[in-house]
Design a protein around this motif. Sequence first.
Motif, PDB file in Angstrom:
ATOM      1  N   PHE A   1       0.724  -1.058   0.090  1.00 32.99           N
ATOM      2  CA  PHE A   1      -0.008   0.077  -0.141  1.00 32.99           C
ATOM      3  C   PHE A   1       0.899   1.327  -0.105  1.00 32.99           C
ATOM      4  O   PHE A   1       0.622   2.285  -0.731  1.00 32.99           O
ATOM      5  N   LEU A   2       1.893   1.317   0.936  1.00 31.02           N
ATOM      6  CA  LEU A   2       2.773   2.407   0.782  1.00 31.02           C
ATOM      7  C   LEU A   2       3.466   2.748  -0.404  1.00 31.02           C
ATOM      8  O   LEU A   2       3.516   3.743  -0.928  1.00 31.02           O
ATOM      9  N   LYS A   3       4.156   1.577  -1.011  1.00 29.84           N
ATOM     10  CA  LYS A   3       4.740   1.788  -2.376  1.00 29.84           C
ATOM     11  C   LYS A   3       4.092   1.853  -3.590  1.00 29.84           C
ATOM     12  O   LYS A   3       4.396   2.681  -4.355  1.00 29.84           O
ATOM     13  N   LYS A   4       2.774   1.283  -3.563  1.00 27.38           N
ATOM     14  CA  LYS A   4       2.055   1.365  -4.868  1.00 27.38           C
ATOM     15  C   LYS A   4       1.082   2.310  -4.879  1.00 27.38           C
ATOM     16  O   LYS A   4       0.662   2.749  -5.884  1.00 27.38           O
ATOM     17  N   VAL A   5       0.562   2.897  -3.922  1.00 28.03           N
ATOM     18  CA  VAL A   5      -0.766   3.834  -3.377  1.00 28.03           C
ATOM     19  C   VAL A   5      -0.369   5.093  -2.950  1.00 28.03           C
ATOM     20  O   VAL A   5      -0.480   6.204  -3.815  1.00 28.03           O
ATOM     21  N   VAL A   6       0.496   5.291  -1.758  1.00 30.20           N
ATOM     22  CA  VAL A   6       0.804   6.550  -1.220  1.00 30.20           C
ATOM     23  C   VAL A   6       2.045   7.074  -1.876  1.00 30.20           C
ATOM     24  O   VAL A   6       1.798   8.251  -2.448  1.00 30.20           O
ATOM     25  N   THR A   7       3.004   6.335  -2.335  1.00 30.59           N
ATOM     26  CA  THR A   7       4.054   6.938  -3.004  1.00 30.59           C
ATOM     27  C   THR A   7       3.934   7.611  -4.273  1.00 30.59           C
ATOM     28  O   THR A   7       4.432   8.707  -4.601  1.00 30.59           O
ATOM     29  N   PRO A   8       3.321   7.146  -5.123  1.00 33.27           N
ATOM     30  CA  PRO A   8       2.967   7.709  -6.554  1.00 33.27           C
ATOM     31  C   PRO A   8       2.468   9.033  -6.607  1.00 33.27           C
ATOM     32  O   PRO A   8       2.639  10.046  -7.160  1.00 33.27           O
ATOM     33  N   ILE A   9       1.252   9.090  -5.343  1.00 32.20           N
ATOM     34  CA  ILE A   9       0.742  10.204  -5.263  1.00 32.20           C
ATOM     35  C   ILE A   9       1.475  11.586  -4.590  1.00 32.20           C
ATOM     36  O   ILE A   9       1.496  12.598  -4.905  1.00 32.20           O
ATOM     37  N   TYR A  10       2.161  11.026  -3.534  1.00 30.20           N
ATOM     38  CA  TYR A  10       3.245  11.820  -2.881  1.00 30.20           C
ATOM     39  C   TYR A  10       4.283  12.381  -3.799  1.00 30.20           C
ATOM     40  O   TYR A  10       4.556  13.360  -3.350  1.00 30.20           O
ATOM     41  N   LYS A  11       4.702  11.595  -4.867  1.00 29.52           N
ATOM     42  CA  LYS A  11       5.871  12.036  -5.520  1.00 29.52           C
ATOM     43  C   LYS A  11       5.234  13.286  -6.396  1.00 29.52           C
ATOM     44  O   LYS A  11       6.070  14.203  -6.681  1.00 29.52           O
ATOM     45  N   ILE A  12       3.964  13.137  -6.666  1.00 32.72           N
ATOM     46  CA  ILE A  12       3.472  14.480  -7.414  1.00 32.72           C
ATOM     47  C   ILE A  12       3.486  15.623  -6.640  1.00 32.72           C
ATOM     48  O   ILE A  12       3.746  16.842  -6.858  1.00 32.72           O
ATOM     49  N   ILE A  13       3.132  15.570  -5.471  1.00 29.23           N
ATOM     50  CA  ILE A  13       2.996  16.650  -4.419  1.00 29.23           C
ATOM     51  C   ILE A  13       4.603  17.069  -4.229  1.00 29.23           C
ATOM     52  O   ILE A  13       4.461  18.282  -3.988  1.00 29.23           O
ATOM     53  N   GLU A  14       5.420  16.072  -4.103  1.00 28.25           N
ATOM     54  CA  GLU A  14       6.931  16.654  -3.882  1.00 28.25           C
ATOM     55  C   GLU A  14       7.489  17.530  -4.997  1.00 28.25           C
ATOM     56  O   GLU A  14       8.004  18.396  -4.722  1.00 28.25           O
ATOM     57  N   MET A  15       7.021  17.152  -6.224  1.00 26.84           N
ATOM     58  CA  MET A  15       7.563  17.649  -7.244  1.00 26.84           C
ATOM     59  C   MET A  15       6.848  19.117  -7.498  1.00 26.84           C
ATOM     60  O   MET A  15       7.676  20.147  -7.682  1.00 26.84           O
ATOM     61  N   GLU A  16       5.737  19.279  -7.143  1.00 23.94           N
ATOM     62  CA  GLU A  16       4.917  20.477  -7.152  1.00 23.94           C
ATOM     63  C   GLU A  16       5.465  21.412  -6.118  1.00 23.94           C
ATOM     64  O   GLU A  16       5.701  22.555  -6.432  1.00 23.94           O
ATOM     65  N   ALA A  17       5.886  21.041  -5.071  1.00 22.98           N
ATOM     66  CA  ALA A  17       6.394  21.861  -3.856  1.00 22.98           C
ATOM     67  C   ALA A  17       7.898  22.152  -4.500  1.00 22.98           C
ATOM     68  O   ALA A  17       8.055  23.457  -4.097  1.00 22.98           O
ATOM     69  N   GLU A  18       8.662  21.373  -4.974  1.00 20.87           N
ATOM     70  CA  GLU A  18       9.734  21.601  -5.393  1.00 20.87           C
ATOM     71  C   GLU A  18       9.896  22.766  -6.581  1.00 20.87           C
ATOM     72  O   GLU A  18      10.839  23.577  -6.401  1.00 20.87           O
ATOM     73  N   ARG A  19       8.804  22.555  -7.327  1.00 18.02           N
ATOM     74  CA  ARG A  19       8.856  23.591  -8.465  1.00 18.02           C
ATOM     75  C   ARG A  19       8.315  25.087  -7.750  1.00 18.02           C
ATOM     76  O   ARG A  19       9.139  25.943  -8.553  1.00 18.02           O
ATOM     77  N   SER A  20       7.614  25.095  -6.569  1.00 21.65           N
ATOM     78  CA  SER A  20       7.439  26.304  -6.273  1.00 21.65           C
ATOM     79  C   SER A  20       8.437  26.852  -5.455  1.00 21.65           C
ATOM     80  O   SER A  20       8.544  28.132  -5.227  1.00 21.65           O
ATOM     81  N   LYS A  21       9.561  26.279  -5.307  1.00 22.66           N
ATOM     82  CA  LYS A  21      10.577  26.736  -4.342  1.00 22.66           C
ATOM     83  C   LYS A  21      11.745  26.911  -5.488  1.00 22.66           C
ATOM     84  O   LYS A  21      12.540  28.219  -5.199  1.00 22.66           O
ATOM     85  N   THR A  22      11.972  26.327  -6.342  1.00 22.00           N
ATOM     86  CA  THR A  22      13.128  26.523  -7.274  1.00 22.00           C
ATOM     87  C   THR A  22      12.804  27.365  -8.205  1.00 22.00           C
ATOM     88  O   THR A  22      13.821  27.916  -8.954  1.00 22.00           O
ATOM     89  N   MET A  23      11.712  27.475  -8.986  1.00 16.60           N
ATOM     90  CA  MET A  23      11.423  28.234  -9.943  1.00 16.60           C
ATOM     91  C   MET A  23      10.596  29.673  -9.479  1.00 16.60           C
ATOM     92  O   MET A  23       9.883  29.635  -8.812  1.00 16.60           O
ATOM     93  N   LYS A  24      10.754  30.846 -10.414  1.00 15.49           N
ATOM     94  CA  LYS A  24      10.104  31.909 -10.076  1.00 15.49           C
ATOM     95  C   LYS A  24       8.869  31.981 -10.951  1.00 15.49           C
ATOM     96  O   LYS A  24       8.655  32.928 -11.884  1.00 15.49           O
TER      97      LYS A  24
END
Length: 512
Positions: free
Chosen positions: A397-420
């Motif tokens: 459940f952690l690897k196949k359900v939670v992780t893919p969705i969290y990766k999208i959250i993580e990428m969006e958060a990094e984009r808000s920090k690193t890009m203007k």
Amino acid sequence: MASSSGRRPGAGPGGGEPSSTPAPASGGRRILRTQTAGNLGESIFDSEVVPSSLVEIAPILRVANEVEASNPRVAYLCRFYAFEKAHRLDPTSSGRGVRQFKTALLQRLERENDPTLKGRVKQSDAREMQSFYQHYYKKYIQALQNAADKADRAQLTKAYQTAAVLFEVLKAVNVSQKIEVDQAILETHNQVEEKKKLYLPYNILPLDPDSAANQAIMRYPEIQASFHALRNTRGLPWPKDHEKKDDADLLEWLQALFGFQKDNVSNQREHLILLLANVHIREMSKPDQQSKLDDHALDIVMKKLFKNYKRWCKYLGRKSSLWLPTIQQEVQQRKLLYMGLYLLIWGEAANLRFMPECLCYIYHHMAFELYGMLAGNVSPTTGENVKPAYGGAEEAFLKKVVTPIYKIIEMEAERSKTMKSKHSHWRNYDDLNEYFWSRDCFRLGWPMRADADFFKTPNFVLNPRDQTNGEHRPAGNDHWMGKVNFVEIRSFWHIFRSFDRMWSFLILSLQV
């Protein structure tokens, strides 16, 4: 991503969560502060302050401090083994405070080697460790086991954990001196390991077999009623390769099918028992009625847990997946399974708890799979009984359900920090959760399609009009979903719009 394999989660959904209990004296998990050069010294080993990268050696140092009064040589051997293990964990001493810590530990070992060697009783360190291990087992573990009241659980837990560390050091010393461990010690160690699996840290309820009969809190009728209701696994189809235990319960069955983490199951088992017991004791006033879990109390807890899920289903015009059987004897078991599944999903969702409708989507499909398995439905493609889409592999459940969705959250958060980039060019938790506010979310499918719009990330390009400040915008040829409903446009006038009432009040006051 924070997984919920660590104990313990916070407040539960739809009801009270058992409060976190401080780490017991039985060697439960402690908070280890990061070691710096400023707090080095002789007290470092007494306070067990170790660098964050060397937390694995903290139990060994605790045992060394514990046995030093009775056998200084064994304490020295424990610290020496801790030093070797620290060097294996960080051979270059690149971690914060590791070099200072290892230097201080090495200096102490050099000072204590000769004095402890003179006080050694046996001819070799290997024999000294074996003798002390047997002595510790007889004096502490056997004495506590043979006590009339089964002793204090915390003391027994501490003794088992200490014995496990002593055997680890004993084995390392014997290997270095090329001496085989006695068969009697190996048999004793196997017994310790079996008991150690039972005596684990807990919040409020000790649910191991020994404590269930001897601890006072487990004798309350409302606790017993909820505890025995979860043990009703009659008629459940267990996986073929799963070794069913004698004390198995409904949450262990869900773990075997959906692949939840072990610690998460332990957390939510205690959580669900206390939720049911709290409502049960309030609803049942007569003592003779408290031995069996009340159906009305079960319905109250179920209504609180699934309030948001049912509203979500009604808003999207979908029927809920909470199907109950026609046989009255199976209704209580089915309700407990539905509640246990929801709590296990919530407990392991980590950051997805900030997206309640996303959790509703996940639960909607997993509860439907649960219903299909209990009803004995057959897959039209394979002709076999329905199985979970993500299987029951360990941490599935952690690897196949939670992780893919969290990766999208993580990428969006990094984009808000690193890009203007503008606020409308990246998504936060609310924006991602809004995707599950409409029926379009069901296009994500189950199992979730990796090529769905929800998982698409944009290829940002530099805006040619704004080369100076590096503003980025999404490329026009990608399939990034973007914000679904409300898109906040930030401008110079935003401060006036946000505080329009204040400006109106000031203007009117000025006129007056």
